[in-house]
Scaffold this motif. Sequence first.
Motif, PDB file in Angstrom:
ATOM      1  N   SER A 100       0.721  -1.372   0.408  1.00  0.00           N
ATOM      2  CA  SER A 100      -0.222  -0.077   0.100  1.00  0.00           C
ATOM      3  C   SER A 100       1.133   1.230   0.075  1.00  0.00           C
ATOM      4  O   SER A 100       0.660   2.176  -0.884  1.00  0.00           O
ATOM      5  CB  SER A 100      -0.884  -0.138   1.522  1.00  0.00           C
ATOM      6  OG  SER A 100       0.125  -0.103   2.192  1.00  0.00           O
ATOM      7  N   ALA A 101       1.871   1.535   0.736  1.00  0.00           N
ATOM      8  CA  ALA A 101       2.656   2.823   0.922  1.00  0.00           C
ATOM      9  C   ALA A 101       3.054   2.534  -0.431  1.00  0.00           C
ATOM     10  O   ALA A 101       3.979   4.196  -1.233  1.00  0.00           O
ATOM     11  CB  ALA A 101       3.702   2.733   2.296  1.00  0.00           C
ATOM     12  N   THR A 102       4.400   1.626  -0.887  1.00  0.00           N
ATOM     13  CA  THR A 102       4.909   1.434  -2.002  1.00  0.00           C
ATOM     14  C   THR A 102       3.973   1.983  -3.542  1.00  0.00           C
ATOM     15  O   THR A 102       4.017   2.603  -3.984  1.00  0.00           O
ATOM     16  CB  THR A 102       5.381   0.269  -3.121  1.00  0.00           C
ATOM     17  OG1 THR A 102       6.224  -0.452  -1.084  1.00  0.00           O
ATOM     18  CG2 THR A 102       6.572   0.578  -3.417  1.00  0.00           C
ATOM     19  N   PRO A 109       2.154   7.544  -8.375  1.00  0.00           N
ATOM     20  CA  PRO A 109       2.399   8.972  -8.100  1.00  0.00           C
ATOM     21  C   PRO A 109       3.308   9.211  -9.290  1.00  0.00           C
ATOM     22  O   PRO A 109       3.433  10.463  -9.845  1.00  0.00           O
ATOM     23  CB  PRO A 109       3.096   9.207  -6.744  1.00  0.00           C
ATOM     24  CG  PRO A 109       2.613   9.201  -6.016  1.00  0.00           C
ATOM     25  CD  PRO A 109       2.794   7.577  -6.983  1.00  0.00           C
ATOM     26  N   ALA A 110       4.293   8.565 -10.066  1.00  0.00           N
ATOM     27  CA  ALA A 110       5.383   8.845 -10.640  1.00  0.00           C
ATOM     28  C   ALA A 110       4.508   7.708 -12.081  1.00  0.00           C
ATOM     29  O   ALA A 110       5.147   7.887 -13.054  1.00  0.00           O
ATOM     30  CB  ALA A 110       6.599   7.580 -10.429  1.00  0.00           C
ATOM     31  N   LEU A 111       3.359   7.556 -12.281  1.00  0.00           N
ATOM     32  CA  LEU A 111       3.084   6.811 -13.894  1.00  0.00           C
ATOM     33  C   LEU A 111       3.222   7.690 -14.611  1.00  0.00           C
ATOM     34  O   LEU A 111       2.400   7.190 -15.509  1.00  0.00           O
ATOM     35  CB  LEU A 111       1.745   5.982 -13.319  1.00  0.00           C
ATOM     36  CG  LEU A 111       1.923   4.197 -12.320  1.00  0.00           C
ATOM     37  CD1 LEU A 111       0.328   4.219 -12.328  1.00  0.00           C
ATOM     38  CD2 LEU A 111       2.773   3.525 -12.944  1.00  0.00           C
ATOM     39  N   PRO A 112       2.454   8.620 -14.614  1.00  0.00           N
ATOM     40  CA  PRO A 112       2.040   9.448 -15.536  1.00  0.00           C
ATOM     41  C   PRO A 112       3.745   9.897 -16.470  1.00  0.00           C
ATOM     42  O   PRO A 112       4.283   9.456 -17.889  1.00  0.00           O
ATOM     43  CB  PRO A 112       2.289  11.332 -15.042  1.00  0.00           C
ATOM     44  CG  PRO A 112       1.702  11.183 -14.220  1.00  0.00           C
ATOM     45  CD  PRO A 112       2.447   9.357 -13.399  1.00  0.00           C
ATOM     46  N   ALA A 113       4.631  10.197 -15.419  1.00  0.00           N
ATOM     47  CA  ALA A 113       6.346   9.977 -16.396  1.00  0.00           C
ATOM     48  C   ALA A 113       6.614   8.693 -17.131  1.00  0.00           C
ATOM     49  O   ALA A 113       7.151   8.377 -18.178  1.00  0.00           O
ATOM     50  CB  ALA A 113       7.273   9.786 -15.621  1.00  0.00           C
ATOM     51  N   PHE A 114       6.445   7.196 -16.671  1.00  0.00           N
ATOM     52  CA  PHE A 114       6.522   5.789 -17.067  1.00  0.00           C
ATOM     53  C   PHE A 114       5.287   5.847 -18.501  1.00  0.00           C
ATOM     54  O   PHE A 114       6.203   5.051 -18.907  1.00  0.00           O
ATOM     55  CB  PHE A 114       5.229   4.780 -16.001  1.00  0.00           C
ATOM     56  CG  PHE A 114       5.886   3.320 -16.472  1.00  0.00           C
ATOM     57  CD1 PHE A 114       6.801   2.828 -16.529  1.00  0.00           C
ATOM     58  CD2 PHE A 114       4.197   3.321 -16.968  1.00  0.00           C
ATOM     59  CE1 PHE A 114       6.508   1.236 -17.074  1.00  0.00           C
ATOM     60  CE2 PHE A 114       4.234   1.847 -17.586  1.00  0.00           C
ATOM     61  CZ  PHE A 114       5.486   0.712 -17.590  1.00  0.00           C
ATOM     62  N   TYR A 115       4.255   6.495 -18.408  1.00  0.00           N
ATOM     63  CA  TYR A 115       3.358   6.423 -19.498  1.00  0.00           C
ATOM     64  C   TYR A 115       3.884   7.088 -20.661  1.00  0.00           C
ATOM     65  O   TYR A 115       3.430   7.454 -22.023  1.00  0.00           O
ATOM     66  CB  TYR A 115       1.777   7.087 -19.536  1.00  0.00           C
ATOM     67  CG  TYR A 115       0.962   5.275 -18.366  1.00  0.00           C
ATOM     68  CD1 TYR A 115       0.643   4.336 -19.292  1.00  0.00           C
ATOM     69  CD2 TYR A 115       0.143   5.850 -16.996  1.00  0.00           C
ATOM     70  CE1 TYR A 115       0.245   3.361 -18.243  1.00  0.00           C
ATOM     71  CE2 TYR A 115      -0.155   4.542 -16.931  1.00  0.00           C
ATOM     72  CZ  TYR A 115      -0.662   3.749 -17.964  1.00  0.00           C
ATOM     73  OH  TYR A 115      -0.488   2.581 -16.581  1.00  0.00           O
ATOM     74  N   GLU A 116       4.845   8.347 -20.450  1.00  0.00           N
ATOM     75  CA  GLU A 116       5.552   9.067 -21.516  1.00  0.00           C
ATOM     76  C   GLU A 116       6.330   7.624 -22.090  1.00  0.00           C
ATOM     77  O   GLU A 116       6.651   8.299 -23.639  1.00  0.00           O
ATOM     78  CB  GLU A 116       6.377  10.300 -20.573  1.00  0.00           C
ATOM     79  CG  GLU A 116       5.166  11.571 -20.385  1.00  0.00           C
ATOM     80  CD  GLU A 116       5.778  12.759 -20.072  1.00  0.00           C
ATOM     81  OE1 GLU A 116       7.043  12.956 -19.600  1.00  0.00           O
ATOM     82  OE2 GLU A 116       5.072  13.513 -19.225  1.00  0.00           O
ATOM     83  N   LEU A 117       7.011   7.082 -21.721  1.00  0.00           N
ATOM     84  CA  LEU A 117       8.077   6.225 -21.912  1.00  0.00           C
ATOM     85  C   LEU A 117       6.484   5.106 -22.892  1.00  0.00           C
ATOM     86  O   LEU A 117       7.455   4.304 -24.033  1.00  0.00           O
ATOM     87  CB  LEU A 117       8.973   5.494 -20.933  1.00  0.00           C
ATOM     88  CG  LEU A 117       9.559   6.526 -20.683  1.00  0.00           C
ATOM     89  CD1 LEU A 117      10.306   5.756 -19.476  1.00  0.00           C
ATOM     90  CD2 LEU A 117      11.094   7.224 -21.197  1.00  0.00           C
TER      91      LEU A 117
END
Length: 312
Positions: A100-102, A109-117
């Motif tokens: 849950s914390a991870t 929160p970092a998924l937008p950067a992942f989806y840019e790739l």
Amino acid sequence: MDQIQAMRTFARVVESGSFTRAADSLAVPKGTVTKHIQALEALVHTKLLNRTTRRVTVTLDGAAYYERTSSLLADLDHLGSSMVDAQATPRGRLRIHVGSATASLVIIPALPAFYELYPDIQIDIGVSDHMVDLMADNVDCMIHVGEIADQSLVARRIANLPFVTVASPAYLERHGTPLHPLDLGAKGHSMVNQFSGRTRRMDAHEFSKDGKRVDVAAPYKVAVNESHALTTAVLAGLGISQMIGFIAHPFLEYGQLVEVLPDWTREPLSVYAVYPPNRHLSAKVRVFVDWAAQLCGKHPQRKLRSDRRSSS
């Protein structure tokens, strides 16, 4: 009958132990699963599964058939994936499981950067602090904090997470600041403990300094089995606790928590990317795990530790 699809259906029933769970994971009606199994048994002239109202078990012939078909299906998946991987960017549905914390503080929160790739990957995220059955739940990859008890799983260490010992300012105002780990059990302090939701075993409070280790079994008023609940309890002033640095970092930064016993450390927790055995590691899983490893490696918890050393 599509024999390959029937074999895949049979394998999912064996792995999940249920016609219903197999149907859910394959996104087909339960009746379709039943028809595939019946057609496959008719084809091989052998009963593969024993089914009652309460459970599904594999016959001896079914177990032998599963062993051979699972190997064949893995080879087919590898062949198909290798062709796709050579000609296209990673794409498709990715099923992951994250604590849950991870999940809420690091991955999501970092998924937008992942989806840019990787815009063509669709991610289903299961969230809990408990281990799941990767095969039964049809999970491609699990990001797990802590040691892996099941030695049959394939695990890649992607990060180490340092701990920090913290309390709320209100708690320290009422009870004072401990100067040594042994103060926690001897000077009226309370701990907030965390226990395993699976085994109910209470986590130990361990402190190390200059090669010396102190294990503290201090009194506690509250024990929880989930990381967000642990944070909430410490913020509420219910006691002192050790928590992973990335969880404590924002609360320390804004003064909602205070680090105590800063010269005493605890062995970091390892973070693993865990895969089911005998399953081809597809391009979408590989790129996600590589991205998650890089993400964990540059998280603010690293800055927290270096800042503390430079200020001491």
